[in-house]
Design a protein around this motif. Structure first.
Motif, PDB file in Angstrom:
ATOM      1  N   ILE A 104      41.137  55.032  30.653  1.00 42.28           N
ATOM      2  CA  ILE A 104      41.444  56.423  30.986  1.00 42.28           C
ATOM      3  C   ILE A 104      41.562  56.531  32.504  1.00 42.28           C
ATOM      4  O   ILE A 104      40.799  55.914  33.250  1.00 42.28           O
ATOM      5  CB  ILE A 104      40.371  57.403  30.452  1.00 42.28           C
ATOM      6  CG1 ILE A 104      40.792  58.844  30.728  1.00 42.28           C
ATOM      7  CG2 ILE A 104      39.001  57.094  31.002  1.00 42.28           C
ATOM      8  CD1 ILE A 104      39.957  59.883  30.030  1.00 42.28           C
ATOM      9  N   ASP A 105      42.534  57.295  32.935  1.00 44.56           N
ATOM     10  CA  ASP A 105      42.770  57.543  34.346  1.00 44.56           C
ATOM     11  C   ASP A 105      41.650  58.437  34.882  1.00 44.56           C
ATOM     12  O   ASP A 105      41.300  59.446  34.268  1.00 44.56           O
ATOM     13  CB  ASP A 105      44.127  58.229  34.495  1.00 44.56           C
ATOM     14  CG  ASP A 105      44.435  58.589  35.920  1.00 44.56           C
ATOM     15  OD1 ASP A 105      44.692  57.665  36.713  1.00 44.56           O
ATOM     16  OD2 ASP A 105      44.397  59.803  36.215  1.00 44.56           O
ATOM     17  N   LYS A 106      41.079  58.067  36.040  1.00 48.35           N
ATOM     18  CA  LYS A 106      39.953  58.826  36.604  1.00 48.35           C
ATOM     19  C   LYS A 106      40.341  60.265  36.950  1.00 48.35           C
ATOM     20  O   LYS A 106      39.546  61.183  36.767  1.00 48.35           O
ATOM     21  CB  LYS A 106      39.388  58.112  37.822  1.00 48.35           C
ATOM     22  CG  LYS A 106      38.626  56.872  37.443  1.00 48.35           C
ATOM     23  CD  LYS A 106      37.921  56.264  38.633  1.00 48.35           C
ATOM     24  CE  LYS A 106      37.353  54.931  38.212  1.00 48.35           C
ATOM     25  NZ  LYS A 106      35.948  54.815  38.395  1.00 48.35           N
ATOM     26  N   ALA A 107      41.557  60.472  37.426  1.00 47.10           N
ATOM     27  CA  ALA A 107      42.005  61.836  37.740  1.00 47.10           C
ATOM     28  C   ALA A 107      42.098  62.667  36.462  1.00 47.10           C
ATOM     29  O   ALA A 107      41.703  63.840  36.428  1.00 47.10           O
ATOM     30  CB  ALA A 107      43.345  61.805  38.457  1.00 47.10           C
ATOM     31  N   GLN A 108      42.613  62.054  35.389  1.00 51.55           N
ATOM     32  CA  GLN A 108      42.709  62.740  34.100  1.00 51.55           C
ATOM     33  C   GLN A 108      41.313  63.066  33.577  1.00 51.55           C
ATOM     34  O   GLN A 108      41.065  64.170  33.082  1.00 51.55           O
ATOM     35  CB  GLN A 108      43.465  61.864  33.092  1.00 51.55           C
ATOM     36  CG  GLN A 108      43.587  62.490  31.716  1.00 51.55           C
ATOM     37  CD  GLN A 108      44.192  61.528  30.698  1.00 51.55           C
ATOM     38  OE1 GLN A 108      44.331  60.331  30.940  1.00 51.55           O
ATOM     39  NE2 GLN A 108      44.527  62.051  29.542  1.00 51.55           N
ATOM     40  N   LEU A 109      40.383  62.118  33.702  1.00 52.48           N
ATOM     41  CA  LEU A 109      39.015  62.342  33.249  1.00 52.48           C
ATOM     42  C   LEU A 109      38.384  63.503  34.020  1.00 52.48           C
ATOM     43  O   LEU A 109      37.760  64.384  33.423  1.00 52.48           O
ATOM     44  CB  LEU A 109      38.171  61.073  33.417  1.00 52.48           C
ATOM     45  CG  LEU A 109      36.691  61.209  33.083  1.00 52.48           C
ATOM     46  CD1 LEU A 109      36.492  61.650  31.637  1.00 52.48           C
ATOM     47  CD2 LEU A 109      35.967  59.893  33.345  1.00 52.48           C
ATOM     48  N   HIS A 110      38.559  63.515  35.330  1.00 53.15           N
ATOM     49  CA  HIS A 110      38.006  64.596  36.150  1.00 53.15           C
ATOM     50  C   HIS A 110      38.563  65.953  35.701  1.00 53.15           C
ATOM     51  O   HIS A 110      37.827  66.937  35.585  1.00 53.15           O
ATOM     52  CB  HIS A 110      38.311  64.340  37.631  1.00 53.15           C
ATOM     53  CG  HIS A 110      37.795  65.410  38.529  1.00 53.15           C
ATOM     54  ND1 HIS A 110      36.455  65.554  38.816  1.00 53.15           N
ATOM     55  CD2 HIS A 110      38.441  66.407  39.185  1.00 53.15           C
ATOM     56  CE1 HIS A 110      36.299  66.598  39.611  1.00 53.15           C
ATOM     57  NE2 HIS A 110      37.486  67.125  39.850  1.00 53.15           N
ATOM     58  N   GLN A 111      39.862  65.993  35.437  1.00 49.09           N
ATOM     59  CA  GLN A 111      40.507  67.235  35.000  1.00 49.09           C
ATOM     60  C   GLN A 111      39.952  67.686  33.643  1.00 49.09           C
ATOM     61  O   GLN A 111      39.673  68.873  33.451  1.00 49.09           O
ATOM     62  CB  GLN A 111      42.019  67.017  34.919  1.00 49.09           C
ATOM     63  CG  GLN A 111      42.796  68.241  34.537  1.00 49.09           C
ATOM     64  CD  GLN A 111      44.297  67.966  34.499  1.00 49.09           C
ATOM     65  OE1 GLN A 111      44.751  66.835  34.370  1.00 49.09           O
ATOM     66  NE2 GLN A 111      45.070  69.022  34.610  1.00 49.09           N
ATOM     67  N   GLU A 112      39.795  66.747  32.719  1.00 52.96           N
ATOM     68  CA  GLU A 112      39.283  67.096  31.390  1.00 52.96           C
ATOM     69  C   GLU A 112      37.828  67.557  31.452  1.00 52.96           C
ATOM     70  O   GLU A 112      37.431  68.486  30.740  1.00 52.96           O
ATOM     71  CB  GLU A 112      39.426  65.924  30.420  1.00 52.96           C
ATOM     72  CG  GLU A 112      40.858  65.570  30.083  1.00 52.96           C
ATOM     73  CD  GLU A 112      41.663  66.731  29.527  1.00 52.96           C
ATOM     74  OE1 GLU A 112      41.099  67.620  28.853  1.00 52.96           O
ATOM     75  OE2 GLU A 112      42.881  66.767  29.780  1.00 52.96           O
ATOM     76  N   LEU A 113      37.025  66.917  32.297  1.00 49.94           N
ATOM     77  CA  LEU A 113      35.638  67.343  32.462  1.00 49.94           C
ATOM     78  C   LEU A 113      35.570  68.761  33.028  1.00 49.94           C
ATOM     79  O   LEU A 113      34.769  69.588  32.577  1.00 49.94           O
ATOM     80  CB  LEU A 113      34.878  66.369  33.361  1.00 49.94           C
ATOM     81  CG  LEU A 113      34.539  65.019  32.731  1.00 49.94           C
ATOM     82  CD1 LEU A 113      34.079  64.030  33.787  1.00 49.94           C
ATOM     83  CD2 LEU A 113      33.496  65.179  31.628  1.00 49.94           C
TER      84      LEU A 113
END
Length: 186
Positions: A104-113
């Protein structure tokens, strides 16, 4: 009420107190059955989810609760099964963070969190046990995802002070969230 026969072939997973099985008559639902003999979480879940239902929350990021059932393995709670766009059962956030074959892309993870935190605050949903294996990353298509809480919802305060006012509720959610993020970063 008829007894639902639990088929071990429909096993999905297990937490500390419960096992989870696909519902034999509805692939869109699962049944959580207490195996520890300690029914406190079971009973607390019933109370808290019933309160969420009465508040008519949006169930977009929390697995929907459908009620109680009697199974061949004891009393069960029926929930929505969270599935990806391809029909597979969504994987835990823990799987993605540990990259167990699911990058998972870290930027995507941050956005989802961030979206999940906003959702919990907007709907005043308190988490009893906010951790990465109680949250699934649902793939809505090849590029779009969302986080869905499948367990650990509720207020474990002896006297639920944090539910007395919206300010206290927000404070509790924020406190739990910060602790969760610190654990993720460690």
């Amino acid at each position: 009420m008829s007894v639902i026969q639990i088929d071990k072939a429909l096993y999905i997973g297990q937490g500390l107190d419960r096992e989870c099985y696909l519902h034999p008559d509805d692939p869109g639902k699962c049944i959580k059955i207490t195996i520890s003999g300690d029914y406190r979480q079971h009973n607390d879940d019933i109370k808290y989810y019933n309160r969420l239902q009465k508040r008519d929350i949006c169930w977009q990021q929390v697995a929907r609760f459908y009620g109680l059932c009697t199974t061949s393995s004891g009393s069960g709670l029926i929930f929505e099964v969270v599935r990806d766009f391809d029909g597979s059962i969504s994987r835990s956030l823990r799987d993605y963070i540990r990259n167990n074959g699911h990058p998972i892309d870290k930027a995507q993870l941050h956005q989802e969190l961030s979206r999940l935190k906003d959702y919990l605050l907007e709907h005043a949903i308190i988490m009893r046990d906010l951790k990465d294996d109680n949250i699934l990353l649902q793939r809505l298509d090849q590029n779009e995802t969302r986080l869905v809480v499948i367990d650990g919802i509720g207020n474990n305060e002896f006297i639920p002070i944090s539910e007395l006012t919206p300010v206290f509720t927000r404070m509790k959610i924020n406190r739990k969230w910060e602790k969760f993020i610190r654990k993720l970063q460690a």
